[in-house]
Design a protein around this motif. Structure first.
Motif, PDB file in Angstrom:
ATOM      1  N   THR A 145       0.836  -1.199   0.000  1.00  0.00           N
ATOM      2  CA  THR A 145       0.000   0.000   0.000  1.00  0.00           C
ATOM      3  C   THR A 145       0.876   1.255   0.000  1.00  0.00           C
ATOM      4  O   THR A 145       1.713   1.419   0.898  1.00  0.00           O
ATOM      5  CB  THR A 145      -0.943   0.020   1.226  1.00  0.00           C
ATOM      6  N   GLN A 146       0.656   2.102  -0.963  1.00  0.00           N
ATOM      7  CA  GLN A 146       1.420   3.345  -1.054  1.00  0.00           C
ATOM      8  C   GLN A 146       0.707   4.472  -0.318  1.00  0.00           C
ATOM      9  O   GLN A 146      -0.482   4.393  -0.023  1.00  0.00           O
ATOM     10  CB  GLN A 146       1.622   3.703  -2.536  1.00  0.00           C
ATOM     11  N   GLN A 147       1.419   5.519  -0.031  1.00  0.00           N
ATOM     12  CA  GLN A 147       0.806   6.655   0.658  1.00  0.00           C
ATOM     13  C   GLN A 147      -0.248   7.297  -0.231  1.00  0.00           C
ATOM     14  O   GLN A 147      -0.156   7.293  -1.460  1.00  0.00           O
ATOM     15  CB  GLN A 147       1.877   7.697   1.006  1.00  0.00           C
ATOM     16  N   GLY A 148      -1.265   7.845   0.424  1.00  0.00           N
ATOM     17  CA  GLY A 148      -2.295   8.533  -0.332  1.00  0.00           C
ATOM     18  C   GLY A 148      -3.670   8.325   0.277  1.00  0.00           C
ATOM     19  O   GLY A 148      -3.812   7.870   1.415  1.00  0.00           O
ATOM     20  N   THR A 149      -4.683   8.632  -0.495  1.00  0.00           N
ATOM     21  CA  THR A 149      -6.075   8.533  -0.057  1.00  0.00           C
ATOM     22  C   THR A 149      -6.915   7.938  -1.187  1.00  0.00           C
ATOM     23  O   THR A 149      -6.747   8.300  -2.349  1.00  0.00           O
ATOM     24  CB  THR A 149      -6.644   9.913   0.315  1.00  0.00           C
ATOM     25  N   THR A 150      -7.767   7.026  -0.837  1.00  0.00           N
ATOM     26  CA  THR A 150      -8.720   6.483  -1.811  1.00  0.00           C
ATOM     27  C   THR A 150     -10.084   7.093  -1.541  1.00  0.00           C
ATOM     28  O   THR A 150     -10.562   7.077  -0.395  1.00  0.00           O
ATOM     29  CB  THR A 150      -8.807   4.949  -1.713  1.00  0.00           C
ATOM     30  N   GLY A 188      -2.801  -0.248   5.759  1.00  0.00           N
ATOM     31  CA  GLY A 188      -1.602  -1.067   5.916  1.00  0.00           C
ATOM     32  C   GLY A 188      -1.350  -1.922   4.692  1.00  0.00           C
ATOM     33  O   GLY A 188      -2.025  -1.805   3.664  1.00  0.00           O
ATOM     34  N   ASN A 189      -0.352  -2.772   4.786  1.00  0.00           N
ATOM     35  CA  ASN A 189      -0.060  -3.724   3.708  1.00  0.00           C
ATOM     36  C   ASN A 189      -0.869  -4.986   3.971  1.00  0.00           C
ATOM     37  O   ASN A 189      -0.501  -5.812   4.812  1.00  0.00           O
ATOM     38  CB  ASN A 189       1.437  -4.028   3.659  1.00  0.00           C
ATOM     39  N   PHE A 190      -1.976  -5.142   3.280  1.00  0.00           N
ATOM     40  CA  PHE A 190      -2.940  -6.201   3.588  1.00  0.00           C
ATOM     41  C   PHE A 190      -2.679  -7.463   2.763  1.00  0.00           C
ATOM     42  O   PHE A 190      -2.133  -7.419   1.661  1.00  0.00           O
ATOM     43  CB  PHE A 190      -4.372  -5.713   3.374  1.00  0.00           C
ATOM     44  N   VAL A 191      -3.083  -8.593   3.335  1.00  0.00           N
ATOM     45  CA  VAL A 191      -2.882  -9.898   2.704  1.00  0.00           C
ATOM     46  C   VAL A 191      -3.832 -10.049   1.524  1.00  0.00           C
ATOM     47  O   VAL A 191      -5.031  -9.771   1.624  1.00  0.00           O
ATOM     48  CB  VAL A 191      -3.113 -11.039   3.707  1.00  0.00           C
ATOM     49  N   ILE A 192      -3.299 -10.503   0.386  1.00  0.00           N
ATOM     50  CA  ILE A 192      -4.136 -10.805  -0.773  1.00  0.00           C
ATOM     51  C   ILE A 192      -4.063 -12.281  -1.163  1.00  0.00           C
ATOM     52  O   ILE A 192      -4.889 -12.765  -1.932  1.00  0.00           O
ATOM     53  CB  ILE A 192      -3.765  -9.918  -1.990  1.00  0.00           C
ATOM     54  N   GLY A 238     -22.606   8.456  -0.506  1.00  0.00           N
ATOM     55  CA  GLY A 238     -21.889   9.650  -0.921  1.00  0.00           C
ATOM     56  C   GLY A 238     -20.396   9.403  -0.968  1.00  0.00           C
ATOM     57  O   GLY A 238     -19.932   8.275  -1.103  1.00  0.00           O
ATOM     58  N   GLU A 239     -19.616  10.456  -0.825  1.00  0.00           N
ATOM     59  CA  GLU A 239     -18.169  10.357  -0.938  1.00  0.00           C
ATOM     60  C   GLU A 239     -17.569   9.822   0.360  1.00  0.00           C
ATOM     61  O   GLU A 239     -17.809  10.346   1.443  1.00  0.00           O
ATOM     62  CB  GLU A 239     -17.577  11.729  -1.261  1.00  0.00           C
ATOM     63  N   VAL A 240     -16.775   8.760   0.233  1.00  0.00           N
ATOM     64  CA  VAL A 240     -16.096   8.143   1.376  1.00  0.00           C
ATOM     65  C   VAL A 240     -14.599   8.165   1.089  1.00  0.00           C
ATOM     66  O   VAL A 240     -14.140   7.571   0.110  1.00  0.00           O
ATOM     67  CB  VAL A 240     -16.568   6.696   1.593  1.00  0.00           C
ATOM     68  N   ALA A 241     -13.864   8.882   1.924  1.00  0.00           N
ATOM     69  CA  ALA A 241     -12.408   9.006   1.734  1.00  0.00           C
ATOM     70  C   ALA A 241     -11.687   8.227   2.832  1.00  0.00           C
ATOM     71  O   ALA A 241     -12.025   8.336   4.012  1.00  0.00           O
ATOM     72  CB  ALA A 241     -12.000  10.470   1.769  1.00  0.00           C
ATOM     73  N   VAL A 242     -10.689   7.446   2.433  1.00  0.00           N
ATOM     74  CA  VAL A 242      -9.946   6.620   3.384  1.00  0.00           C
ATOM     75  C   VAL A 242      -8.453   6.844   3.173  1.00  0.00           C
ATOM     76  O   VAL A 242      -7.929   6.674   2.066  1.00  0.00           O
ATOM     77  CB  VAL A 242     -10.275   5.121   3.207  1.00  0.00           C
ATOM     78  N   ASP A 243      -7.768   7.248   4.258  1.00  0.00           N
ATOM     79  CA  ASP A 243      -6.320   7.416   4.214  1.00  0.00           C
ATOM     80  C   ASP A 243      -5.670   6.041   4.177  1.00  0.00           C
ATOM     81  O   ASP A 243      -6.022   5.149   4.950  1.00  0.00           O
ATOM     82  CB  ASP A 243      -5.867   8.193   5.456  1.00  0.00           C
ATOM     83  N   HIS A 244      -4.710   5.862   3.291  1.00  0.00           N
ATOM     84  CA  HIS A 244      -4.070   4.563   3.134  1.00  0.00           C
ATOM     85  C   HIS A 244      -3.335   4.106   4.390  1.00  0.00           C
ATOM     86  O   HIS A 244      -3.080   2.908   4.569  1.00  0.00           O
ATOM     87  CB  HIS A 244      -3.103   4.590   1.951  1.00  0.00           C
ATOM     88  N   PRO A 267     -12.034   0.070   0.049  1.00  0.00           N
ATOM     89  CA  PRO A 267     -10.805   0.749  -0.394  1.00  0.00           C
ATOM     90  C   PRO A 267      -9.718  -0.238  -0.821  1.00  0.00           C
ATOM     91  O   PRO A 267      -8.986   0.017  -1.786  1.00  0.00           O
ATOM     92  CB  PRO A 267     -10.374   1.552   0.844  1.00  0.00           C
ATOM     93  N   ARG A 268      -9.607  -1.364  -0.150  1.00  0.00           N
ATOM     94  CA  ARG A 268      -8.610  -2.365  -0.522  1.00  0.00           C
ATOM     95  C   ARG A 268      -8.934  -2.962  -1.889  1.00  0.00           C
ATOM     96  O   ARG A 268      -8.039  -3.161  -2.719  1.00  0.00           O
ATOM     97  CB  ARG A 268      -8.547  -3.459   0.544  1.00  0.00           C
TER      98      ARG A 268
END
Length: 450
Positions: A124-129, A147-151, A137-143, A187-188
């Motif tokens: 996960t890189q820095q930023g906002t999704t 964290g670095n999540f399991v895929i 409506g609009e939902v903003a989530v800070d990265h 967001p993920r």
């Protein structure tokens, strides 16, 4: 959008438990949106959790959807059959540096080739999704929150987020309509889709269903199984109509209406985000309305499973469908669920009426002149003409002779004959379907217990 420019939605249940009313609502809203927009509904079985999957639960999903009248255009697709495709997507992100291998302690490992026993995490890189949700409506989530999540798990299976992102892209899903409880994973899924070079679907997260304490419906605390409601005698048409109103309402305010009209009225943007109260009393009211709209033959057929089961209190040889057919005009208005029929007719088939203790105490033990009324009725009915009007007049005359009005004079007689103080009209079915001898026996039995 699909090549035809029409929406494509998917209902994606996991076969790890019987269908929850919330999941049924999700399926219905996807179907309503597809039908109202001329789109396509895809059924995708998310069966990647091999330890919890059971084939009979998958079959039950098909059965419940058919019961509610929800038909799908494509599928069923099984997520477990797409394991290699999911693996390819993970390998692509490893090759692109968007994911990394890790050991059991979550330490990053060198290399980009997937290996048995190694999990993979998304980098996960820095930023906002920002998610532009149709309902919320609009939902903003800070990265930083993600964290670095399991895929990819170390057991060789994809995570929910990875499989959803890949399958939605491959199936050209344009709208992901699902429960609010999945909002936190969105967001993920968006990040994974973007890392794979695909466009994530438009999201619409439906409001939670809550009970009368305004707590989220829980299978540990609430009755949430669709099968439970079906077994108790809720009609599919009533249930589907009611589910459609959990978070949405027609603009003209008319709630009880044919499904074709609901489809015509449905707009996804009209769904609200406030929690939706699963009101059992309202559902029961809806069901009663739909029961009253059935033709007698339809109702008799719908009632048959509740009258011919091995759970009824009367011997099978005592049951007579013709008697129930005669009773339908008298009881149809009173039924709120199909299973209510047992309490309306059991006294006609049981050797002795199932006695309601509260009715016995109120109408016989403490009822005004109940002993005198029972004595007088036994005498009056011993040799009077055996027709409903004569029997009714005889009972009322006994009551009047003892200073009791009509409604109260029949109360001890009703309880003695039927076992309850409330029920269908008494005199017609009593005279038509019970013999004089049987009625007198029940009256004498009640009198002997006073």
């Amino acid at each position: 959008m699909s090549s035809a420019g029409k929406p494509r939605v998917r209902f994606a249940p996991s076969p790890t438990g019987y269908l929850h009313v919330g999941s049924a609502r999700t399926a219905l809203f996807n179907w309503l949106f597809a039908c109202s927009s001329g789109g396509t509904m895809v059924l995708r079985i998310e069966d990647t959790d091999e330890s919890r999957n059971r084939p009979e639960l998958t079959d039950a999903i098909f059965e419940y959807l058919a019961w509610l009248g929800i038909d799908y255009d494509e599928g069923p697709y099984y997520q477990s059959e797409r394991r290699e495709r999911h693996r390819e997507a993970v390998q692509q992100m490893l090759n692109d540096g968007r994911a990394y291998l890790c050991d059991a302690d979550d330490n990053e490992l060198p290399g980009t080739e997937m290996a048995d026993g190694r999990a993979v995490r998304f980098r996960t890189q820095q930023g906002t999704t920002v998610i532009d949700d149709v309902i919320r409506g609009e939902v903003a989530v800070d990265h930083a929150q993600l964290g670095n999540f399991v895929i990819w798990r170390s057991d060789g299976s994809p995570t929910f987020v990875l499989a959803n992102a890949v399958d939605d892209a491959d199936m050209a899903i344009t709208h992901a309509i699902r429960g609010e409880d999945l909002l936190s994973s969105t967001p993920r899924a968006v990040l994974v889709a973007q890392a794979l070079g695909t466009t994530p679907p438009t999201y619409a997260h439906l409001p939670l269903l809550v009970n009368e304490q305004r707590k989220k419906l829980s299978k540990r605390r609430d009755d949430v199984s669709l099968e439970s409601y079906r077994q108790r005698g809720y009609l599919a048409s009533a249930m589907a109509n009611y589910l459609a109103l959990l978070g949405w309402g027609p603009r003209d305010g008319v709630e009880i209406r044919p499904m074709a009209e609901i489809i015509g009225q449905f707009r996804l943007e009209d769904v609200n985000k406030a929690p939706a109260f699963f009101d059992l009393a309202k559902l029961e009211h809806f069901n009663g309305v739909y029961i009253r709209e059935l033709e007698p033959e339809e109702l008799l057929a719908a009632l048959a499973p509740y009258l011919e089961s091995d759970q009824v209190p009367w011997p099978p040889e005592h049951y007579r469908p013709d008697v129930v057919a005669d009773m339908i005009p008298l009881v149809q208005e009173k039924l709120r669920t199909l299973s209510d029929i047992e309490r309306q007719v059991d006294w006609l088939f049981c050797s002795d009426p199932p006695m309601d203790e509260a009715s016995w105490d109120k109408s016989v033990v403490r009822g005004k002149a109940s002993a005198e009324i029972l004595d007088g009725t036994i005498v009056a009915l011993a040799d009077c003409p055996w027709d409903p009007d004569t029997v009714k007049d005889a009972v009322f005359a006994v009551g009047e002779a003892n200073g009791v009005n009509r409604s109260k004079s029949q109360a001890p007689v009703r309880v003695a004959v039927t076992g309850r103080s409330v029920g269908p009209p008494l005199f017609d079915p009593m005279v038509q379907h019970l013999s004089r001898e049987e009625v007198l026996r029940r009256l004498q039995n009640a009198r002997s217990q006073l």
